[in-house]
Motif scaffolding. Structure first.
Motif, PDB file in Angstrom:
ATOM      1  N   GLN A 174      42.372  43.459  40.239  1.00  0.00           N
ATOM      2  CA  GLN A 174      41.932  44.094  38.997  1.00  0.00           C
ATOM      3  C   GLN A 174      43.042  44.196  37.962  1.00  0.00           C
ATOM      4  O   GLN A 174      42.766  44.465  36.789  1.00  0.00           O
ATOM      5  CB  GLN A 174      41.362  45.485  39.298  1.00  0.00           C
ATOM      6  N   SER A 175      44.305  44.012  38.386  1.00  0.00           N
ATOM      7  CA  SER A 175      45.413  44.047  37.430  1.00  0.00           C
ATOM      8  C   SER A 175      45.506  42.776  36.597  1.00  0.00           C
ATOM      9  O   SER A 175      46.189  42.752  35.575  1.00  0.00           O
ATOM     10  CB  SER A 175      46.740  44.264  38.173  1.00  0.00           C
ATOM     11  N   VAL A 176      44.829  41.703  37.021  1.00  0.00           N
ATOM     12  CA  VAL A 176      44.828  40.441  36.276  1.00  0.00           C
ATOM     13  C   VAL A 176      43.847  40.564  35.116  1.00  0.00           C
ATOM     14  O   VAL A 176      42.700  40.981  35.319  1.00  0.00           O
ATOM     15  CB  VAL A 176      44.451  39.260  37.190  1.00  0.00           C
ATOM     16  N   PRO A 177      44.245  40.208  33.900  1.00  0.00           N
ATOM     17  CA  PRO A 177      43.335  40.329  32.744  1.00  0.00           C
ATOM     18  C   PRO A 177      42.053  39.537  32.957  1.00  0.00           C
ATOM     19  O   PRO A 177      42.061  38.432  33.509  1.00  0.00           O
ATOM     20  CB  PRO A 177      44.162  39.752  31.584  1.00  0.00           C
ATOM     21  N   PRO A 178      40.908  40.070  32.510  1.00  0.00           N
ATOM     22  CA  PRO A 178      39.625  39.361  32.690  1.00  0.00           C
ATOM     23  C   PRO A 178      39.596  37.999  32.008  1.00  0.00           C
ATOM     24  O   PRO A 178      38.830  37.117  32.416  1.00  0.00           O
ATOM     25  CB  PRO A 178      38.602  40.321  32.068  1.00  0.00           C
ATOM     26  N   GLY A 179      40.413  37.824  30.993  1.00  0.00           N
ATOM     27  CA  GLY A 179      40.436  36.550  30.301  1.00  0.00           C
ATOM     28  C   GLY A 179      40.843  35.388  31.181  1.00  0.00           C
ATOM     29  O   GLY A 179      40.465  34.227  30.913  1.00  0.00           O
ATOM     30  N   GLN A 180      41.607  35.666  32.229  1.00  0.00           N
ATOM     31  CA  GLN A 180      42.003  34.599  33.151  1.00  0.00           C
ATOM     32  C   GLN A 180      40.789  34.036  33.884  1.00  0.00           C
ATOM     33  O   GLN A 180      40.666  32.819  34.051  1.00  0.00           O
ATOM     34  CB  GLN A 180      43.020  35.151  34.160  1.00  0.00           C
ATOM     35  N   SER A 181      39.894  34.906  34.321  1.00  0.00           N
ATOM     36  CA  SER A 181      38.679  34.436  34.990  1.00  0.00           C
ATOM     37  C   SER A 181      37.775  33.674  34.026  1.00  0.00           C
ATOM     38  O   SER A 181      37.172  32.657  34.385  1.00  0.00           O
ATOM     39  CB  SER A 181      37.916  35.625  35.592  1.00  0.00           C
ATOM     40  N   GLU A 182      37.684  34.174  32.795  1.00  0.00           N
ATOM     41  CA  GLU A 182      36.846  33.499  31.807  1.00  0.00           C
ATOM     42  C   GLU A 182      37.388  32.111  31.482  1.00  0.00           C
ATOM     43  O   GLU A 182      36.621  31.149  31.339  1.00  0.00           O
ATOM     44  CB  GLU A 182      36.772  34.354  30.550  1.00  0.00           C
ATOM     45  N   ALA A 183      38.717  32.000  31.388  1.00  0.00           N
ATOM     46  CA  ALA A 183      39.319  30.700  31.113  1.00  0.00           C
ATOM     47  C   ALA A 183      39.088  29.742  32.279  1.00  0.00           C
ATOM     48  O   ALA A 183      38.817  28.546  32.068  1.00  0.00           O
ATOM     49  CB  ALA A 183      40.812  30.867  30.835  1.00  0.00           C
ATOM     50  N   ALA A 184      39.190  30.252  33.512  1.00  0.00           N
ATOM     51  CA  ALA A 184      38.955  29.405  34.680  1.00  0.00           C
ATOM     52  C   ALA A 184      37.502  28.937  34.733  1.00  0.00           C
ATOM     53  O   ALA A 184      37.220  27.781  35.076  1.00  0.00           O
ATOM     54  CB  ALA A 184      39.312  30.169  35.955  1.00  0.00           C
ATOM     55  N   SER A 185      36.565  29.820  34.387  1.00  0.00           N
ATOM     56  CA  SER A 185      35.157  29.419  34.361  1.00  0.00           C
ATOM     57  C   SER A 185      34.906  28.358  33.296  1.00  0.00           C
ATOM     58  O   SER A 185      34.110  27.429  33.486  1.00  0.00           O
ATOM     59  CB  SER A 185      34.273  30.640  34.100  1.00  0.00           C
ATOM     60  N   ALA A 186      35.597  28.487  32.157  1.00  0.00           N
ATOM     61  CA  ALA A 186      35.438  27.497  31.094  1.00  0.00           C
ATOM     62  C   ALA A 186      35.961  26.128  31.515  1.00  0.00           C
ATOM     63  O   ALA A 186      35.478  25.097  31.028  1.00  0.00           O
ATOM     64  CB  ALA A 186      36.167  27.977  29.835  1.00  0.00           C
ATOM     65  N   LEU A 187      36.935  26.110  32.430  1.00  0.00           N
ATOM     66  CA  LEU A 187      37.471  24.849  32.935  1.00  0.00           C
ATOM     67  C   LEU A 187      36.614  24.260  34.044  1.00  0.00           C
ATOM     68  O   LEU A 187      36.924  23.180  34.562  1.00  0.00           O
ATOM     69  CB  LEU A 187      38.901  25.052  33.437  1.00  0.00           C
ATOM     70  N   GLY A 188      35.561  24.980  34.465  1.00  0.00           N
ATOM     71  CA  GLY A 188      34.664  24.462  35.483  1.00  0.00           C
ATOM     72  C   GLY A 188      35.035  24.836  36.899  1.00  0.00           C
ATOM     73  O   GLY A 188      34.472  24.275  37.850  1.00  0.00           O
ATOM     74  N   LEU A 189      35.955  25.787  37.083  1.00  0.00           N
ATOM     75  CA  LEU A 189      36.342  26.208  38.427  1.00  0.00           C
ATOM     76  C   LEU A 189      35.276  27.136  39.008  1.00  0.00           C
ATOM     77  O   LEU A 189      34.694  27.951  38.293  1.00  0.00           O
ATOM     78  CB  LEU A 189      37.694  26.929  38.407  1.00  0.00           C
ATOM     79  N   THR A 190      35.047  27.026  40.300  1.00  0.00           N
ATOM     80  CA  THR A 190      34.115  27.921  40.980  1.00  0.00           C
ATOM     81  C   THR A 190      34.770  29.285  41.177  1.00  0.00           C
ATOM     82  O   THR A 190      35.979  29.463  40.941  1.00  0.00           O
ATOM     83  CB  THR A 190      33.698  27.341  42.337  1.00  0.00           C
ATOM     84  N   ILE A 199      43.602  33.869  40.173  1.00  0.00           N
ATOM     85  CA  ILE A 199      43.696  35.330  40.256  1.00  0.00           C
ATOM     86  C   ILE A 199      44.754  35.773  41.269  1.00  0.00           C
ATOM     87  O   ILE A 199      45.677  36.544  40.935  1.00  0.00           O
ATOM     88  CB  ILE A 199      42.322  35.942  40.597  1.00  0.00           C
ATOM     89  N   LEU A 200      44.627  35.310  42.521  1.00  0.00           N
ATOM     90  CA  LEU A 200      45.536  35.790  43.572  1.00  0.00           C
ATOM     91  C   LEU A 200      47.008  35.483  43.285  1.00  0.00           C
ATOM     92  O   LEU A 200      47.869  36.348  43.523  1.00  0.00           O
ATOM     93  CB  LEU A 200      45.117  35.208  44.922  1.00  0.00           C
ATOM     94  N   PRO A 201      47.382  34.287  42.788  1.00  0.00           N
ATOM     95  CA  PRO A 201      48.807  34.076  42.486  1.00  0.00           C
ATOM     96  C   PRO A 201      49.379  35.070  41.484  1.00  0.00           C
ATOM     97  O   PRO A 201      50.539  35.480  41.598  1.00  0.00           O
ATOM     98  CB  PRO A 201      48.828  32.639  41.925  1.00  0.00           C
ATOM     99  N   GLN A 202      48.567  35.479  40.495  1.00  0.00           N
ATOM    100  CA  GLN A 202      49.052  36.456  39.519  1.00  0.00           C
ATOM    101  C   GLN A 202      49.024  37.880  40.080  1.00  0.00           C
ATOM    102  O   GLN A 202      49.826  38.722  39.669  1.00  0.00           O
ATOM    103  CB  GLN A 202      48.192  36.383  38.251  1.00  0.00           C
ATOM    104  N   ALA A 203      48.099  38.122  40.993  1.00  0.00           N
ATOM    105  CA  ALA A 203      47.993  39.470  41.560  1.00  0.00           C
ATOM    106  C   ALA A 203      49.071  39.747  42.600  1.00  0.00           C
ATOM    107  O   ALA A 203      49.266  40.918  42.974  1.00  0.00           O
ATOM    108  CB  ALA A 203      46.615  39.659  42.194  1.00  0.00           C
ATOM    109  N   MET A 204      49.779  38.718  43.054  1.00  0.00           N
ATOM    110  CA  MET A 204      50.740  38.906  44.142  1.00  0.00           C
ATOM    111  C   MET A 204      51.867  39.861  43.763  1.00  0.00           C
ATOM    112  O   MET A 204      52.372  40.598  44.602  1.00  0.00           O
ATOM    113  CB  MET A 204      51.322  37.561  44.557  1.00  0.00           C
ATOM    114  N   ARG A 205      52.290  39.859  42.494  1.00  0.00           N
ATOM    115  CA  ARG A 205      53.388  40.750  42.114  1.00  0.00           C
ATOM    116  C   ARG A 205      52.982  42.224  42.174  1.00  0.00           C
ATOM    117  O   ARG A 205      53.845  43.100  42.222  1.00  0.00           O
ATOM    118  CB  ARG A 205      53.918  40.390  40.726  1.00  0.00           C
TER     119      ARG A 205
END
Length: 306
Positions: A174-190, A199-205
């Protein structure tokens, strides 16, 4: 001819920087040093601690085997907790209300009951289910054979840890900005690819610091398995002092080894946090570089004495 002394000062217009004095800090440090010195002297000179016995058993073979089992339990239980906790954390954020409620119920139950009680329940599972079938016809496993003390320890500690790791992972996601998920969806990622690659690589810190604390806490929590007769570090020490009646020295031996291992884990946690925090926060000097700076080894900064 009369000799004269020439006093040189800073050039006109140049300010002289005088370090601020902190007498209160030095006084507090002196008082603490005196108290620690008196306490250390009292401990070292008290024959009731049995320091010769402590030295004899620090490298005892049974103590060494207990350390190995303690480390094995720590690794296994943290793996169970991390993997299952990640699944539960994702379930807590699922749009499906059934999955979300189930994940919440798991966390509620395992955080609401003491871990020692859970260990005893798993150890006595055969009293509830003498045969474990997993709902598969023709499968009937003897619970007394399947649930060994080691298995009960891994299940009790691992499942309990998963409830805490689920909340840690959820906070990191939840600490990762929602825009990251939206950008990934726009790129066609599941959703799975977005979670794994974005998400997980950014959430690791955010996940790493409390996970390191949970690992250190797990190392010490494994001492509870001594009630199940698992020969960990504490149980090995208890076995020896039950025979020799040297309770205090053996407890000191166990405490020293716990401190040594937790110190090593703390160093690993520090460098792991430093690795995942690159680019997000200002990097501080490592403890080794600070020590080198205090000893005057290497570069201490950009200031130079004239």
């Amino acid at each position: 001819m009369s000799s004269s002394t020439v006093v040189t000062g800073p050039p006109v217009g140049e300010l002289v920087i005088v370090p601020r004095r902190h007498p209160g800090r030095w006084l507090a440090a002196a008082v603490i040093a005196v108290i620690l010195g008196l306490l250390g002297w009292s401990v070292l000179t008290n024959a009731n601690f049995g320091w010769p016995t402590v030295g004899d058993y620090l490298r005892d073979v049974s103590i060494g085997r207990g350390i190995v089992i303690t480390l094995e339990l720590t690794v296994l239980c943290m793996l169970v907790g991390l993997v299952l906790g990640t699944v539960i954390a994702i379930g807590r954020m699922s749009p499906n209300p059934v999955i979300r409620a189930t994940a919440f119920g798991y966390i509620w139950f395992f955080r609401g009951t003491p871990v020692l009680v859970q260990l005893l329940f798993w150890f006595n599972l055969a009293a509830l289910y003498p045969q474990i079938t997993f709902g598969i016809p023709g499968v009937a496993l003897d619970a007394n054979t399947l649930i060994t003390p080691m298995m009960a320890a891994v299940l009790g500690l691992g499942l309990n840890e998963a409830a805490y790791m689920a909340e840690i992972v959820r906070a990191g996601i939840q600490s990762v900005p929602p825009g990251q998920s939206e950008a990934a969806s726009a790129l066609g990622l599941t959703r799975l690819e977005t979670m794994r690659r974005v998400i997980l690589p950014q959430a690791m810190r955010v996940i790493i610091p409390p996970t390191g604390n949970e690992t250190i806490g797990m190392l010490k929590t494994t001492s509870l398995v001594s009630v199940l007769a698992v020969p960990d570090l504490l149980y090995s020490a208890q076995t020896i002092y039950a025979r020799t009646f040297e309770t205090i020295p053996l407890l000191i031996v166990a405490s020293i080894w716990y401190i040594v291992v937790t110190s090593i884990l703390s160093v690993g946690q520090y460098y792991l946090e430093r690795h995942y925090a690159r680019g997000s926060v200002r990097q501080e000097r490592t403890p080794l570089r600070r020590l080198a700076g205090l000893l005057g080894i290497g570069r201490r900064g950009t200031w130079r004495k004239k």
